[in-house]
Design a protein around this motif. Structure first.
Motif, PDB file in Angstrom:
ATOM      1  N   ASN A 222      57.853  57.757  64.920  1.00  8.25           N
ATOM      2  CA  ASN A 222      58.600  58.894  64.749  1.00  8.25           C
ATOM      3  C   ASN A 222      58.168  59.904  63.759  1.00  8.25           C
ATOM      4  OD1 ASN A 222      60.740  59.903  63.246  1.00  8.25           O
ATOM      5  ND2 ASN A 222      61.644  58.202  62.475  1.00  8.25           N
ATOM      6  N   LYS A 223      58.212  60.986  64.132  1.00  2.00           N
ATOM      7  CA  LYS A 223      57.453  62.150  63.703  1.00  2.00           C
ATOM      8  C   LYS A 223      58.565  62.969  63.079  1.00  2.00           C
ATOM      9  CE  LYS A 223      54.902  61.901  67.663  1.00  2.00           C
ATOM     10  NZ  LYS A 223      54.994  62.099  69.230  1.00  2.00           N
ATOM     11  N   GLY A 224      59.690  62.791  63.067  1.00  2.00           N
ATOM     12  CA  GLY A 224      60.783  63.433  62.229  1.00  2.00           C
ATOM     13  C   GLY A 224      61.503  62.570  61.311  1.00  2.00           C
ATOM     14  N   ALA A 226      64.848  61.327  61.877  1.00  2.00           N
ATOM     15  CA  ALA A 226      65.917  60.237  62.691  1.00  2.00           C
ATOM     16  C   ALA A 226      65.735  59.015  62.067  1.00  2.00           C
ATOM     17  CB  ALA A 226      65.972  60.684  64.038  1.00  2.00           C
ATOM     18  N   LEU A 229      66.454  56.008  67.395  1.00  2.00           N
ATOM     19  CA  LEU A 229      66.665  56.428  68.887  1.00  2.00           C
ATOM     20  C   LEU A 229      67.921  56.016  69.453  1.00  2.00           C
ATOM     21  CD1 LEU A 229      63.098  57.295  70.113  1.00  2.00           C
ATOM     22  CD2 LEU A 229      65.012  58.932  69.910  1.00  2.00           C
ATOM     23  N   VAL A 233      67.783  55.787  75.442  1.00  2.00           N
ATOM     24  CA  VAL A 233      66.358  56.664  75.306  1.00  2.00           C
ATOM     25  C   VAL A 233      65.411  55.844  75.129  1.00  2.00           C
ATOM     26  CG1 VAL A 233      65.554  58.600  74.175  1.00  2.00           C
ATOM     27  CG2 VAL A 233      68.060  58.501  74.699  1.00  2.00           C
ATOM     28  N   ILE A 237      61.735  55.595  77.276  1.00  2.00           N
ATOM     29  CA  ILE A 237      60.358  55.945  76.487  1.00  2.00           C
ATOM     30  C   ILE A 237      59.659  54.663  76.783  1.00  2.00           C
ATOM     31  CG2 ILE A 237      59.144  56.478  74.626  1.00  2.00           C
ATOM     32  CD1 ILE A 237      61.874  58.123  73.737  1.00  2.00           C
ATOM     33  N   HIS A 241      55.937  54.373  79.050  1.00  2.00           N
ATOM     34  CA  HIS A 241      54.751  54.259  78.738  1.00  2.00           C
ATOM     35  C   HIS A 241      54.077  52.981  79.041  1.00  2.00           C
ATOM     36  CE1 HIS A 241      54.076  57.748  76.053  1.00  2.00           C
ATOM     37  NE2 HIS A 241      55.208  57.453  75.552  1.00  2.00           N
TER      38      HIS A 241
ATOM     39  N   ARG B 122      69.541  64.186  68.355  1.00  2.00           N
ATOM     40  CA  ARG B 122      68.897  63.031  67.634  1.00  2.00           C
ATOM     41  C   ARG B 122      67.390  62.969  68.087  1.00  2.00           C
ATOM     42  NH1 ARG B 122      71.727  57.253  68.682  1.00  2.00           N
ATOM     43  NH2 ARG B 122      70.469  55.879  67.396  1.00  2.00           N
ATOM     44  N   ILE B 123      67.293  62.888  69.307  1.00  2.00           N
ATOM     45  CA  ILE B 123      65.915  63.155  69.883  1.00  2.00           C
ATOM     46  C   ILE B 123      64.893  63.958  69.339  1.00  2.00           C
ATOM     47  CG2 ILE B 123      64.383  62.887  71.848  1.00  2.00           C
ATOM     48  CD1 ILE B 123      66.907  62.032  73.549  1.00  2.00           C
ATOM     49  N   ASP B 125      65.164  65.475  66.417  1.00  2.00           N
ATOM     50  CA  ASP B 125      64.896  64.969  65.053  1.00  2.00           C
ATOM     51  C   ASP B 125      63.811  63.893  64.826  1.00  2.00           C
ATOM     52  OD1 ASP B 125      65.261  65.156  62.236  1.00  2.00           O
ATOM     53  OD2 ASP B 125      66.908  63.629  62.490  1.00  2.00           O
ATOM     54  N   TRP B 126      63.880  63.008  65.783  1.00  2.00           N
ATOM     55  CA  TRP B 126      63.007  61.794  65.905  1.00  2.00           C
ATOM     56  C   TRP B 126      61.643  62.437  66.019  1.00  2.00           C
ATOM     57  CZ3 TRP B 126      63.388  56.510  65.002  1.00  2.00           C
ATOM     58  CH2 TRP B 126      62.112  55.640  65.623  1.00  2.00           C
ATOM     59  N   PHE B 127      61.508  63.312  66.949  1.00  2.00           N
ATOM     60  CA  PHE B 127      60.150  63.723  67.332  1.00  2.00           C
ATOM     61  C   PHE B 127      59.551  65.125  66.671  1.00  2.00           C
ATOM     62  CE2 PHE B 127      61.034  61.162  71.169  1.00  2.00           C
ATOM     63  CZ  PHE B 127      59.740  60.591  71.204  1.00  2.00           C
ATOM     64  N   GLY B 128      60.536  65.204  65.468  1.00  2.00           N
ATOM     65  CA  GLY B 128      60.048  66.435  64.533  1.00  2.00           C
ATOM     66  C   GLY B 128      60.026  67.918  65.156  1.00  2.00           C
ATOM     67  N   SER B 153      71.600  63.853  62.480  1.00  2.00           N
ATOM     68  CA  SER B 153      70.346  64.703  62.800  1.00  2.00           C
ATOM     69  C   SER B 153      70.886  66.181  62.900  1.00  2.00           C
ATOM     70  CB  SER B 153      69.793  64.300  64.284  1.00  2.00           C
ATOM     71  OG  SER B 153      69.084  63.034  64.015  1.00  2.00           O
ATOM     72  N   ARG B 156      69.319  68.336  60.139  1.00  2.00           N
ATOM     73  CA  ARG B 156      68.278  68.929  60.294  1.00  2.00           C
ATOM     74  C   ARG B 156      67.483  69.579  61.178  1.00  2.00           C
ATOM     75  NH1 ARG B 156      68.413  63.364  58.095  1.00  2.00           N
ATOM     76  NH2 ARG B 156      68.282  62.709  60.287  1.00  2.00           N
ATOM     77  N   GLY B 236      63.830  62.536  75.814  1.00  2.00           N
ATOM     78  CA  GLY B 236      63.002  61.712  75.150  1.00  2.00           C
ATOM     79  C   GLY B 236      61.848  61.262  75.764  1.00  2.00           C
ATOM     80  N   LEU B 239      59.225  64.292  75.535  1.00  2.00           N
ATOM     81  CA  LEU B 239      58.793  64.565  74.148  1.00  2.00           C
ATOM     82  C   LEU B 239      57.661  63.483  73.879  1.00  2.00           C
ATOM     83  CD1 LEU B 239      61.926  65.929  72.145  1.00  2.00           C
ATOM     84  CD2 LEU B 239      59.805  67.258  72.996  1.00  2.00           C
ATOM     85  N   SER B 240      58.056  62.264  74.206  1.00  2.00           N
ATOM     86  CA  SER B 240      57.142  61.112  73.646  1.00  2.00           C
ATOM     87  C   SER B 240      55.812  61.221  74.421  1.00  2.00           C
ATOM     88  CB  SER B 240      57.802  59.919  74.063  1.00  2.00           C
ATOM     89  OG  SER B 240      57.166  59.420  75.467  1.00  2.00           O
TER      90      SER B 240
END
Lengths: 243, 243
Positions: A222-224, A226, A229, A233, A237, A241, B122-123, B125-128, B153, B156, B236, B239-240
């Motif tokens: 998590n870089k933000g 929220a 997720l 979603v 992800i 990976h 929301r995504i 926001d999670w990833f900044g 989210s 922000r 998502g 971004l990841s």
């Protein structure tokens, strides 16, 4: 024209009780019905389509029982806001859970939202995951909203319901990965060829008694700000990976 | 008790026309209202809460105008199936689009589904990712369904609407990544610190005239048979891998 009793019967399939009694479910729209016919026509029991759709799909329909109906009748039996040319009554899956060895399996713990469940099945199909195991308290895969949001992937992904704790306990020898908020960074992990990936409930995550059965805990960094997720979603992800 | 005119006014904010005229939107439920108050209380114009919620949040409310209402009144003004303790009237964002340099920006081309738009915010926001640019034909960010699916989210992430073709043409020097079905394998790409990531419409993808402005085309490898991924899920995953 459809007889009244038939209309009533198809309408009743919107409810789980009647679907399960009859062992069938409803799929609507050209895309989903075509995917089901292509994947295995023997699962499709009856097709109700408007003239244009039936004529265009004679070949695909083959031996499958089909009835030409009016737009008005389609409106009466459809569960969609905007009925879409065709509705099929399809047999529920038969056969039991396949062993988790030598493949990737998604295991869903109490996914509640029908849209999320459908989207997760579509994601499984994208990543070549052929089997999804649901805990008994998950949304019903045969709910029309789930079927619609699979966008046809329901034709290719097998979905089973079982006592997930018991099932996981029986899968010794297969790695179990739990998606949590405080595990290993998923972006740093090696790809896997077999294993069970656990996805938790939308608000509660994975229950402690299921979590203790996992060998690995993985997290999407998590870089933000929220707090979480969406479950679908997160599934996408993690699969992108790990697979 | 709420006066009739106030009830009518809040109900009217369910429609874009009235929201835009008043320059406000509606946010509901403890989580979203709390996030908005924490992020910037000056954006929250009025809060309507049941007694219990108002009492528990006196500190957070501070100078923000608030009205204690009954469950019955909340039901009248709520846009949710199950009203949830509190509803706030919030100012729409002011200020223009920020330059795309030195940051990651999501650019959405005609995302139509409100749930998808909210989930994408929301995504982000999670990833900044602090800024989302929408084409003018995208769903309205102030639609109550969008606001609810951001899960807070929205407090922000800044969301702007603009002529996306013109805006992209002005961003020379910043790399533009388009998410398509036949590009470079996203799992093999290096992480980026700045750039614009284009996400296309749910069924049509990115239009050719926008696509030609992209420097890189990226793809999420498909290992199964699904034809596409849900737009929010694809966002998502991209971004990841890229951030």
């Amino acid at each position: 024209m459809l007889v009244k009793s038939k209309i009533k019967y198809i309408q009743s399939l919107g409810q789980k009780k009647f679907r399960d009694e009859a062992g069938v479910f409803i799929a609507e729209g050209p895309k989903i019905v075509q995917e089901l016919l292509k994947a295995d026509p023997s699962t499709v029991k009856e097709v109700y389509g408007v003239k244009e759709w039936i004529n265009e799909n004679k070949k695909l329909l083959g031996q499958t029982g089909n009835v030409e109906i009016s737009e008005t009748d389609l409106e009466k039996i459809s569960h969609l806001k905007t009925p879409n040319k065709v509705l099929a009554v399809v047999n529920q899956f038969s056969g039991g859970v396949i062993d988790a060895k030598d493949r990737i399996t998604l295991a869903l713990c109490d996914i509640q939202d029908p849209g999320n469940l459908g989207t997760i099945i579509r994601i499984a199909d994208w990543f070549g995951v052929g089997q999804v195991i649901c805990s008994e308290d998950s949304a019903d895969v045969y709910n029309p909203k789930v079927i619609q949001s699979t966008m046809g992937s329901i034709a290719r992904v097998k979905v089973f319901y079982t006592d997930i704790k018991k099932w996981l306990s029986d899968q010794r020898g297969t790695n179990i990965y739990a998606t949590v908020l405080d595990g290993e960074d998923i972006t740093q992990m090696k790809k896997i060829k077999q294993g069970i990936i656990l996805i938790g409930n939308e608000s509660k995550g994975i229950s402690p008694e299921i979590l203790q059965l996992a060998n690995d805990r993985v997290t999407i960094p998590n870089k933000g700000k929220a707090e979480s997720l969406n479950a679908a979603v997160a599934t996408g992800i993690v699969l992108s990976h790990l697979t």
